[in-house]
Scaffold this motif. Structure first.
Motif, PDB file in Angstrom:
ATOM      1  N   ARG A  22      -4.748   5.084  11.987  1.00 35.25           N
ATOM      2  CA  ARG A  22      -4.480   3.663  12.217  1.00 35.25           C
ATOM      3  C   ARG A  22      -3.611   3.009  11.137  1.00 35.25           C
ATOM      4  N   PRO A  23      -3.760   3.317   9.842  1.00 35.95           N
ATOM      5  CA  PRO A  23      -2.880   2.680   8.852  1.00 35.95           C
ATOM      6  C   PRO A  23      -1.394   2.928   9.115  1.00 35.95           C
ATOM      7  N   ALA A  24      -1.055   4.131   9.579  1.00 32.06           N
ATOM      8  CA  ALA A  24       0.345   4.419   9.912  1.00 32.06           C
ATOM      9  C   ALA A  24       0.802   3.583  11.096  1.00 32.06           C
ATOM     10  N   LEU A  25      -0.072   3.434  12.095  1.00 32.11           N
ATOM     11  CA  LEU A  25       0.280   2.640  13.272  1.00 32.11           C
ATOM     12  C   LEU A  25       0.478   1.176  12.898  1.00 32.11           C
ATOM     13  N   VAL A  26      -0.378   0.655  12.033  1.00 31.62           N
ATOM     14  CA  VAL A  26      -0.261  -0.744  11.603  1.00 31.62           C
ATOM     15  C   VAL A  26       1.057  -0.971  10.865  1.00 31.62           C
ATOM     16  N   VAL A  27       1.388  -0.060   9.936  1.00 31.12           N
ATOM     17  CA  VAL A  27       2.635  -0.199   9.186  1.00 31.12           C
ATOM     18  C   VAL A  27       3.838  -0.045  10.113  1.00 31.12           C
ATOM     19  N   GLY A  28       3.807   0.975  10.984  1.00 27.80           N
ATOM     20  CA  GLY A  28       4.947   1.224  11.857  1.00 27.80           C
ATOM     21  C   GLY A  28       5.199   0.087  12.815  1.00 27.80           C
ATOM     22  N   CYS A  29       4.163  -0.371  13.510  1.00 30.61           N
ATOM     23  CA  CYS A  29       4.337  -1.452  14.481  1.00 30.61           C
ATOM     24  C   CYS A  29       4.589  -2.786  13.779  1.00 30.61           C
ATOM     25  N   GLY A  30       3.944  -2.993  12.621  1.00 29.94           N
ATOM     26  CA  GLY A  30       4.203  -4.216  11.859  1.00 29.94           C
ATOM     27  C   GLY A  30       5.644  -4.287  11.401  1.00 29.94           C
TER      28      GLY A  30
ATOM     29  N   ARG B 197       1.451  -3.285   2.387  1.00 34.38           N
ATOM     30  CA  ARG B 197       1.036  -2.202   3.268  1.00 34.38           C
ATOM     31  C   ARG B 197       2.001  -1.012   3.338  1.00 34.38           C
ATOM     32  N   MET B 198       3.270  -1.206   3.065  1.00 34.83           N
ATOM     33  CA  MET B 198       4.243  -0.135   3.293  1.00 34.83           C
ATOM     34  C   MET B 198       4.406   0.735   2.047  1.00 34.83           C
ATOM     35  N   PRO B 199       4.014   2.008   2.104  1.00 31.62           N
ATOM     36  CA  PRO B 199       4.225   2.893   0.951  1.00 31.62           C
ATOM     37  C   PRO B 199       5.683   3.349   0.872  1.00 31.62           C
ATOM     38  N   GLU B 200       6.064   3.877  -0.281  1.00 35.41           N
ATOM     39  CA  GLU B 200       7.419   4.420  -0.452  1.00 35.41           C
ATOM     40  C   GLU B 200       7.433   5.853   0.070  1.00 35.41           C
TER      41      GLU B 200
ATOM     42  N   GLN C  46       3.503  15.985   3.274  1.00 36.10           N
ATOM     43  CA  GLN C  46       2.913  15.198   2.192  1.00 36.10           C
ATOM     44  C   GLN C  46       2.449  13.829   2.696  1.00 36.10           C
ATOM     45  N   ILE C  47       3.264  13.214   3.551  1.00 35.56           N
ATOM     46  CA  ILE C  47       2.904  11.909   4.119  1.00 35.56           C
ATOM     47  C   ILE C  47       1.634  12.041   4.954  1.00 35.56           C
ATOM     48  N   GLU C  48       1.578  13.088   5.788  1.00 39.31           N
ATOM     49  CA  GLU C  48       0.401  13.285   6.628  1.00 39.31           C
ATOM     50  C   GLU C  48      -0.839  13.584   5.783  1.00 39.31           C
TER      51      GLU C  48
ATOM     52  N   GLY D 111      -6.863   8.973   3.505  1.00 39.20           N
ATOM     53  CA  GLY D 111      -7.064   7.535   3.395  1.00 39.20           C
ATOM     54  C   GLY D 111      -6.285   6.917   2.255  1.00 39.20           C
ATOM     55  N   GLN D 112      -5.206   7.592   1.832  1.00 37.47           N
ATOM     56  CA  GLN D 112      -4.399   7.113   0.710  1.00 37.47           C
ATOM     57  C   GLN D 112      -3.018   6.686   1.220  1.00 37.47           C
ATOM     58  N   PHE D 113      -2.971   5.568   1.958  1.00 33.81           N
ATOM     59  CA  PHE D 113      -1.715   5.148   2.578  1.00 33.81           C
ATOM     60  C   PHE D 113      -1.285   3.761   2.120  1.00 33.81           C
ATOM     61  N   ARG D 114      -1.748   3.363   0.956  1.00 36.06           N
ATOM     62  CA  ARG D 114      -1.300   2.104   0.363  1.00 36.06           C
ATOM     63  C   ARG D 114      -0.146   2.391  -0.599  1.00 36.06           C
ATOM     64  N   PRO D 115       0.668   1.384  -0.922  1.00 39.25           N
ATOM     65  CA  PRO D 115       1.791   1.607  -1.834  1.00 39.25           C
ATOM     66  C   PRO D 115       1.381   2.260  -3.152  1.00 39.25           C
ATOM     67  N   ALA D 116       0.238   1.854  -3.708  1.00 38.01           N
ATOM     68  CA  ALA D 116      -0.203   2.406  -4.997  1.00 38.01           C
ATOM     69  C   ALA D 116      -0.492   3.893  -4.913  1.00 38.01           C
ATOM     70  N   ASP D 117      -0.865   4.374  -3.737  1.00 41.85           N
ATOM     71  CA  ASP D 117      -1.184   5.795  -3.575  1.00 41.85           C
ATOM     72  C   ASP D 117       0.050   6.680  -3.642  1.00 41.85           C
ATOM     73  N   PHE D 118       1.236   6.086  -3.455  1.00 44.26           N
ATOM     74  CA  PHE D 118       2.484   6.835  -3.486  1.00 44.26           C
ATOM     75  C   PHE D 118       3.274   6.588  -4.759  1.00 44.26           C
ATOM     76  N   ALA D 119       2.741   5.724  -5.620  1.00 49.55           N
ATOM     77  CA  ALA D 119       3.510   5.286  -6.799  1.00 49.55           C
ATOM     78  C   ALA D 119       3.754   6.422  -7.779  1.00 49.55           C
ATOM     79  N   ASP D 120       2.897   7.425  -7.779  1.00 47.33           N
ATOM     80  CA  ASP D 120       3.044   8.507  -8.755  1.00 47.33           C
ATOM     81  C   ASP D 120       4.233   9.393  -8.482  1.00 47.33           C
ATOM     82  N   HIS D 121       4.816   9.251  -7.295  1.00 46.36           N
ATOM     83  CA  HIS D 121       5.878  10.191  -6.902  1.00 46.36           C
ATOM     84  C   HIS D 121       7.234   9.787  -7.441  1.00 46.36           C
ATOM     85  N   ARG D 122       7.454   8.471  -7.635  1.00 44.18           N
ATOM     86  CA  ARG D 122       8.809   8.030  -7.989  1.00 44.18           C
ATOM     87  C   ARG D 122       8.852   7.633  -9.459  1.00 44.18           C
TER      88      ARG D 122
END
Length: 491
Positions: free
Chosen positions: A276-284, A461-464, A472-474, A480-491
């Protein structure tokens, strides 16, 4: 293959874990990555580009044509909205229907249907004797537009060699801008009758149909349909002579089998809590892509400007400048998006779009919309188009192929397309009425507020996603790590 997924409530479920091969899908183990470009693959990309051009042209041509249509049929703003929006109603239907048709009958058959409907719809619209018939014909055209946006990029991605896939899929996005630009130039000439302008789309539609007759179906779909030998023949037709397609075919088999055995798949899979988090971000994101106000400018800028004292010629020339800006900034955005990042580029450009709309609204609310202010109004319109087309507009289609788990990707992309077209339809049906009710300047302010709301939503809501593989995204999504902060370590 499947792997257990643990929900937050402690339930254990089975979900698709996308395979992570040691080489890119379709890569030859010898390192030639499926071979170079062949004539067949170039034709596939050309078909996709034509479908994108038709999308841009058929949606953009109504902008200038409405000035002539209004005079010929003697209609008001209500009918103008219906005529402009009817293509979008068809697009919602086309995106959803063609998603299922593509799965059941194949990408090739779906695109043959789409091309045929483009021909029929273009002819019917050009010969329409009244606004009702014109609106119905544009619903038919919209079905083709929605079907093309849903199917053409997938078809290219599934036939192109890995090393060229991204560039060839982008032809579709670029062609949309080319179609819009051509439409605004045709409208600005003021010498082309609206019936001829709309009917001219028959030519590229017929070309698309003729080219599709020569092309194979998607190997991936053929494998899913149990037609392995046909899939091999299709791959051999689009790869250089002598290429061993067995490794590529083997990886397609693995992916299809993983998708087939997954419990979290298709439309039902989108209801899973972890998806659902992906659907919310995508449709939003799709919704705010349209609430940015770009369709207000693409469809109605000549009407808005002429209603506020601009001559028809001046308003149509502004449309050409906006169409050129759309195309140029899309190309710039596409060139820098992987370096700047999807999230970062969107968040940088949204405030610029909001500020441009605030300034535009202020011109009209304060009465500073006379001849002396015309250059500043035009410059602000162009600035808005640059910020929007080079930013959030790139994300509406791009994210649909990235953020959803493999087994729900087609359903997710279809839901995202329907959200985009549905919002576009609502905007187009109500915009002139809103302007008549609250005023032009206040309407610009309203859409500035939508841009600000979009910034807040996407910031939270939108991660990088830039630089992340689909696996990796999946994996992040499944944890349950689909918030922007959860992806911050990558960049």
């Amino acid at each position: 293959m499947t792997a257990p997924h643990r929900h937050t409530d402690g339930e254990t479920d089975q979900r698709l874990e996308a395979p992570t091969p040691s080489r890119a899908p379709g890569a030859d183990p010898r390192g030639d990555d499926g071979g170079g470009l062949t004539g067949a693959v170039v034709v596939v990309a050309l078909v996709s580009a034509i479908s994108g051009l038709l999308y841009g042209y058929d949606t953009g041509i109504i902008s200038g044509a409405l000035l002539q249509i209004t005079d010929e049929f003697g209609i008001g703003s209500g009918w103008e909205q219906v005529i402009a929006a009817s293509i979008l109603a068809g697009a919602v239907i086309g995106a959803l229907v063609c998603s299922r048709l593509s799965e059941r009958r194949g990408r090739r058959m779906t695109l043959l249907v789409v091309a045929t409907i483009f021909v029929i719809g273009s002819l019917a619209a050009s010969l329409a004797p009244d606004p009702l018939t014109l609106s119905l014909a544009r619903v038919v055209l919209g079905f083709a537009v929605g079907g093309a946006t849903q199917t053409a990029p997938v078809y290219v991605a599934e036939l192109a060699p890995t090393r060229y896939r991204g560039r060839l899929v982008l032809f579709f996005q670029i062609a949309i801008g080319v179609g819009i630009l051509i439409a605004t130039i045709v409208g600005a000439t003021e010498r082309v009758d609206w019936r001829v302008a709309i009917g001219a789309a028959v030519v590229p539609s017929a070309l698309m149909l003729g080219l599709m007759l020569r092309l194979p179906d998607s190997p991936r779909w053929l494998v899913k349909a149990g037609r392995d030998e046909d899939a091999r023949e299709a791959l051999e037709r689009v790869r250089p002579a002598g290429t061993d397609v067995s490794p590529e075919l083997s990886e397609i088999d693995e992916l299809v089998e993983a998708e087939r055995t997954a419990r979290t798949s298709g439309w039902r899979g989108l209801r899973e809590p972890w998806v659902r988090p992906a659907l919310v971000v995508g449709c939003g994101l799709a919704i705010f892509t349209q609430l940015s106000g770009i369709e207000m400018i693409v469809y109605y800028s000549p009407t808005i400007l002429t209603d506020n004292g601009f001559s028809d010629s001046a308003a149509l020339r502004v449309s050409v400048a906006l169409g050129a800006t759309y195309l140029i900034t899309q190309l710039i955005g596409l060139a820098i998006i992987d370096r700047v990042g999807r999230r970062r580029l969107t968040l940088i450009t949204l405030p610029g779009a909001a500020l441009a709309l605030i300034v535009l609204g202020t011109f009209f609310v304060t009465g500073n919309d006379g001849d002396a202010q015309v250059p500043y109004i035009i410059a602000t319109l162009i600035a808005f188009m640059a910020f929007t087309a080079g930013g959030i507009q790139l994300m509406g289609w791009l994210t649909g192929s990235e953020i959803y788990p493999l087994a729900t990707r087609e359903a997710g992309a279809a839901a995202q397309s329907a959200s985009l077209w549905g919002t576009n339809l609502l905007i187009t049906l109500t915009l002139l009425t809103i302007i008549d009710t609250i005023g032009t300047g206040q309407t610009f302010w309203l859409y500035a507020a939508f841009n600000i709301a979009g910034f807040v939503f996407l910031y939270r809501r939108m991660p990088e996603l830039t630089g992340r593989s689909l696996e990796q995204i999946e994996n992040k999504l499944s944890k349950g790590q689909f918030r922007p902060a959860d992806f911050a370590d990558h960049r």
